[in-house]
Write a protein that holds these residues in place. Structure first.
Motif, PDB file in Angstrom:
ATOM      1  N   TYR A  35       0.816  -1.219   0.000  1.00  0.00           N
ATOM      2  CA  TYR A  35       0.000   0.000   0.000  1.00  0.00           C
ATOM      3  C   TYR A  35       0.848   1.268   0.000  1.00  0.00           C
ATOM      4  CZ  TYR A  35      -4.524  -2.288   0.524  1.00  0.00           C
ATOM      5  OH  TYR A  35      -5.654  -3.028   0.298  1.00  0.00           O
ATOM      6  N   ASP A  36       2.100   1.167   0.367  1.00  0.00           N
ATOM      7  CA  ASP A  36       3.001   2.315   0.405  1.00  0.00           C
ATOM      8  C   ASP A  36       3.633   2.610  -0.959  1.00  0.00           C
ATOM      9  OD1 ASP A  36       4.446   4.374   1.828  1.00  0.00           O
ATOM     10  OD2 ASP A  36       6.217   3.092   1.767  1.00  0.00           O
ATOM     11  N   ASN A  37       3.424   1.709  -1.919  1.00  0.00           N
ATOM     12  CA  ASN A  37       4.088   1.811  -3.221  1.00  0.00           C
ATOM     13  C   ASN A  37       3.172   2.474  -4.251  1.00  0.00           C
ATOM     14  OD1 ASN A  37       5.336   1.367  -5.724  1.00  0.00           O
ATOM     15  ND2 ASN A  37       6.212  -0.571  -5.067  1.00  0.00           N
ATOM     16  N   GLU A  38       3.552   3.656  -4.717  1.00  0.00           N
ATOM     17  CA  GLU A  38       2.747   4.400  -5.690  1.00  0.00           C
ATOM     18  C   GLU A  38       2.540   3.613  -6.987  1.00  0.00           C
ATOM     19  OE1 GLU A  38       1.524   7.530  -5.281  1.00  0.00           O
ATOM     20  OE2 GLU A  38       2.484   8.129  -3.403  1.00  0.00           O
ATOM     21  N   LYS A  39       3.546   2.850  -7.392  1.00  0.00           N
ATOM     22  CA  LYS A  39       3.462   2.120  -8.658  1.00  0.00           C
ATOM     23  C   LYS A  39       2.368   1.057  -8.630  1.00  0.00           C
ATOM     24  CE  LYS A  39       8.358   2.568  -9.965  1.00  0.00           C
ATOM     25  NZ  LYS A  39       9.608   1.792 -10.264  1.00  0.00           N
ATOM     26  N   VAL A  40       2.170   0.430  -7.467  1.00  0.00           N
ATOM     27  CA  VAL A  40       1.173  -0.640  -7.352  1.00  0.00           C
ATOM     28  C   VAL A  40      -0.221  -0.109  -7.672  1.00  0.00           C
ATOM     29  CG1 VAL A  40       0.034  -2.226  -5.753  1.00  0.00           C
ATOM     30  CG2 VAL A  40       2.526  -1.986  -5.713  1.00  0.00           C
ATOM     31  N   PHE A  41      -0.496   1.151  -7.273  1.00  0.00           N
ATOM     32  CA  PHE A  41      -1.846   1.694  -7.412  1.00  0.00           C
ATOM     33  C   PHE A  41      -1.979   2.701  -8.550  1.00  0.00           C
ATOM     34  CE2 PHE A  41      -1.450   0.259  -3.031  1.00  0.00           C
ATOM     35  CZ  PHE A  41      -2.522  -0.628  -2.979  1.00  0.00           C
ATOM     36  N   GLU A  42      -1.030   2.641  -9.490  1.00  0.00           N
ATOM     37  CA  GLU A  42      -1.083   3.553 -10.632  1.00  0.00           C
ATOM     38  C   GLU A  42      -2.382   3.386 -11.415  1.00  0.00           C
ATOM     39  OE1 GLU A  42       1.568   4.753 -14.604  1.00  0.00           O
ATOM     40  OE2 GLU A  42       2.160   3.047 -13.338  1.00  0.00           O
ATOM     41  N   TYR A  43      -2.863   2.140 -11.520  1.00  0.00           N
ATOM     42  CA  TYR A  43      -4.079   1.869 -12.288  1.00  0.00           C
ATOM     43  C   TYR A  43      -5.201   1.328 -11.405  1.00  0.00           C
ATOM     44  CZ  TYR A  43      -0.784   2.242 -16.170  1.00  0.00           C
ATOM     45  OH  TYR A  43       0.176   2.665 -17.059  1.00  0.00           O
ATOM     46  N   CYS A  44      -5.185   1.654 -10.131  1.00  0.00           N
ATOM     47  CA  CYS A  44      -6.213   1.168  -9.203  1.00  0.00           C
ATOM     48  C   CYS A  44      -7.010   2.341  -8.642  1.00  0.00           C
ATOM     49  CB  CYS A  44      -5.579   0.390  -8.047  1.00  0.00           C
ATOM     50  SG  CYS A  44      -4.837  -1.165  -8.529  1.00  0.00           S
ATOM     51  N   PHE A 157     -11.122 -14.662 -19.715  1.00  0.00           N
ATOM     52  CA  PHE A 157     -12.031 -13.521 -19.701  1.00  0.00           C
ATOM     53  C   PHE A 157     -12.088 -12.883 -21.089  1.00  0.00           C
ATOM     54  CE2 PHE A 157     -11.376 -14.144 -15.289  1.00  0.00           C
ATOM     55  CZ  PHE A 157     -12.331 -13.430 -14.574  1.00  0.00           C
ATOM     56  N   LEU A 158     -13.215 -12.283 -21.391  1.00  0.00           N
ATOM     57  CA  LEU A 158     -13.396 -11.570 -22.648  1.00  0.00           C
ATOM     58  C   LEU A 158     -13.687 -10.104 -22.363  1.00  0.00           C
ATOM     59  CD1 LEU A 158     -15.704 -14.096 -24.547  1.00  0.00           C
ATOM     60  CD2 LEU A 158     -13.217 -13.846 -24.764  1.00  0.00           C
ATOM     61  N   LYS A 159     -13.139  -9.225 -23.206  1.00  0.00           N
ATOM     62  CA  LYS A 159     -13.462  -7.804 -23.067  1.00  0.00           C
ATOM     63  C   LYS A 159     -14.900  -7.594 -23.518  1.00  0.00           C
ATOM     64  CE  LYS A 159     -12.226  -3.171 -24.610  1.00  0.00           C
ATOM     65  NZ  LYS A 159     -11.353  -2.340 -25.480  1.00  0.00           N
ATOM     66  N   GLU A 160     -15.705  -7.073 -22.612  1.00  0.00           N
ATOM     67  CA  GLU A 160     -17.127  -6.910 -22.899  1.00  0.00           C
ATOM     68  C   GLU A 160     -17.453  -5.508 -23.385  1.00  0.00           C
ATOM     69  OE1 GLU A 160     -20.295  -7.284 -19.695  1.00  0.00           O
ATOM     70  OE2 GLU A 160     -20.469  -9.213 -20.721  1.00  0.00           O
ATOM     71  N   GLY A 161     -16.641  -4.537 -22.981  1.00  0.00           N
ATOM     72  CA  GLY A 161     -16.924  -3.184 -23.432  1.00  0.00           C
ATOM     73  C   GLY A 161     -16.140  -2.148 -22.658  1.00  0.00           C
ATOM     74  N   LEU A 162     -16.397  -0.883 -22.995  1.00  0.00           N
ATOM     75  CA  LEU A 162     -15.728   0.251 -22.372  1.00  0.00           C
ATOM     76  C   LEU A 162     -16.772   1.169 -21.758  1.00  0.00           C
ATOM     77  CD1 LEU A 162     -13.156   2.059 -21.951  1.00  0.00           C
ATOM     78  CD2 LEU A 162     -13.750   3.132 -24.133  1.00  0.00           C
ATOM     79  N   LEU A 163     -16.621   1.444 -20.476  1.00  0.00           N
ATOM     80  CA  LEU A 163     -17.453   2.441 -19.797  1.00  0.00           C
ATOM     81  C   LEU A 163     -16.706   3.772 -19.857  1.00  0.00           C
ATOM     82  CD1 LEU A 163     -18.545   0.425 -16.619  1.00  0.00           C
ATOM     83  CD2 LEU A 163     -19.777   0.693 -18.768  1.00  0.00           C
ATOM     84  N   ARG A 164     -17.214   4.708 -20.604  1.00  0.00           N
ATOM     85  CA  ARG A 164     -16.510   5.979 -20.811  1.00  0.00           C
ATOM     86  C   ARG A 164     -16.895   7.005 -19.751  1.00  0.00           C
ATOM     87  NH1 ARG A 164     -17.709   8.175 -26.418  1.00  0.00           N
ATOM     88  NH2 ARG A 164     -19.828   7.611 -25.826  1.00  0.00           N
ATOM     89  N   GLY A 173      -9.794  10.461 -10.162  1.00  0.00           N
ATOM     90  CA  GLY A 173     -10.895  11.244 -10.717  1.00  0.00           C
ATOM     91  C   GLY A 173     -11.827  10.371 -11.533  1.00  0.00           C
ATOM     92  N   VAL A 174     -12.527  10.988 -12.466  1.00  0.00           N
ATOM     93  CA  VAL A 174     -13.445  10.249 -13.339  1.00  0.00           C
ATOM     94  C   VAL A 174     -12.627   9.529 -14.402  1.00  0.00           C
ATOM     95  CG1 VAL A 174     -15.370  10.452 -14.967  1.00  0.00           C
ATOM     96  CG2 VAL A 174     -15.304  11.891 -12.919  1.00  0.00           C
ATOM     97  N   VAL A 175     -12.872   8.235 -14.563  1.00  0.00           N
ATOM     98  CA  VAL A 175     -12.039   7.423 -15.457  1.00  0.00           C
ATOM     99  C   VAL A 175     -12.891   6.572 -16.390  1.00  0.00           C
ATOM    100  CG1 VAL A 175     -10.155   7.273 -13.788  1.00  0.00           C
ATOM    101  CG2 VAL A 175     -11.926   5.503 -13.799  1.00  0.00           C
ATOM    102  N   ASP A 176     -12.254   6.171 -17.497  1.00  0.00           N
ATOM    103  CA  ASP A 176     -12.800   5.124 -18.365  1.00  0.00           C
ATOM    104  C   ASP A 176     -12.413   3.779 -17.770  1.00  0.00           C
ATOM    105  OD1 ASP A 176     -13.546   7.156 -20.067  1.00  0.00           O
ATOM    106  OD2 ASP A 176     -11.895   6.829 -21.480  1.00  0.00           O
ATOM    107  N   LEU A 177     -13.273   2.793 -17.920  1.00  0.00           N
ATOM    108  CA  LEU A 177     -12.960   1.441 -17.463  1.00  0.00           C
ATOM    109  C   LEU A 177     -13.365   0.421 -18.512  1.00  0.00           C
ATOM    110  CD1 LEU A 177     -14.141   1.476 -13.710  1.00  0.00           C
ATOM    111  CD2 LEU A 177     -11.787   1.497 -14.564  1.00  0.00           C
ATOM    112  N   GLU A 178     -12.459  -0.513 -18.780  1.00  0.00           N
ATOM    113  CA  GLU A 178     -12.808  -1.646 -19.617  1.00  0.00           C
ATOM    114  C   GLU A 178     -13.354  -2.753 -18.728  1.00  0.00           C
ATOM    115  OE1 GLU A 178      -9.476  -2.809 -22.005  1.00  0.00           O
ATOM    116  OE2 GLU A 178      -9.355  -0.863 -23.024  1.00  0.00           O
TER     117      GLU A 178
END
Length: 218
Positions: A35-44, A157-164, A173-178
């Motif tokens: 939890y102290d590592n910035e890199k771990v949560f770059e995409y979380c 797993f299959l990519k089902e779509g993109l939530l923009r 902040g506000v993000v896109d999520l696959e």
């Protein structure tokens, strides 16, 4: 969904190389390192925690969430170092009407690229489908998180779509999520396909050695 398989008693899960088990206070240093590592949560969707006391309280919250039947967090451990926590994998948002659940995972940076995330997801998916009888397992991934997408694709797993611009993530902040999804039928089809491939390899090996035997007997 057999929800009691998850919440009646904390599930201990394993594979040949890994164990997924409850995170305890004794694992504080390893959890804090994650939890102290910035890199771990770059995409979380979480903000890193730089105070070890805060992380200690969080471990207590893990158990609170489990008792509320809202979320399960497993520590990821290698069998060769069974007390060294190397990552966390979780199941959350249990929707019994739809029969679906969302999963997430993250590893300590020193253990990236070693196949541990893929193995952990495989263990959890097997448990959720075969024992809990979940029909739909999904994961939300930021579009730039290529490593996480590879883990999911490797597990069927299959990519089902993109939530923009559809979700607010703390610290981002506000993000896109696959959205990546695995259905029970797809899991069973993949399992059957893998079994068929192993059977074909076994038959091919048997045929090869039989040919060698006939050759040497001539």
């Amino acid at each position: 969904m057999k929800i009691d398989k998850v919440f009646a008693e904390f599930p201990l899960l394993s594979s040949e190389n890994l164990v997924l088990k409850k995170i305890e206070a004794a694992h504080l240093q390893e959890v804090f390192a994650i939890y102290d590592n910035e890199k771990v949560f770059e995409y979380c969707g979480m903000i890193p925690k730089h105070n070890i006391q805060t992380v200690g309280k969080m471990i207590g919250h893990f158990d609170r969430d489990y008792q509320k039947k809202s979320r399960v967090k497993w520590g990821i451990f290698q069998k060769s170092h069974s007390e060294q926590l190397v990552g966390i994998i979780e199941a959350m948002d249990f929707n019994q009407k739809v029969n679906m659940v969302t999963i997430g995972y993250f590893l300590a940076e020193d253990y990236w690229g070693k196949g541990l995330a893929s193995d952990s997801v495989n263990i959890l998916v097997k448990f959720l489908v075969e024992e809990v009888h979940i029909n739909r397992i999904q994961a939300e991934v930021m579009p730039l998180n290529e490593a996480s997408k590879k883990v999911l694709l490797k597990n069927g797993f299959l990519k089902e779509g993109l939530l923009r611009q559809a979700t607010f993530w703390s610290g981002t902040g506000v993000v896109d999520l696959e959205i990546y999804v695995l259905l029970k039928d797809e899991y069973n089809d993949k399992k059957l396909c893998n079994l068929h491939e192993r059977l074909c390899l076994l038959i091919a090996s048997f045929t090869y050695f039989k040919c060698l035997e006939r050759h040497h007997s001539c």
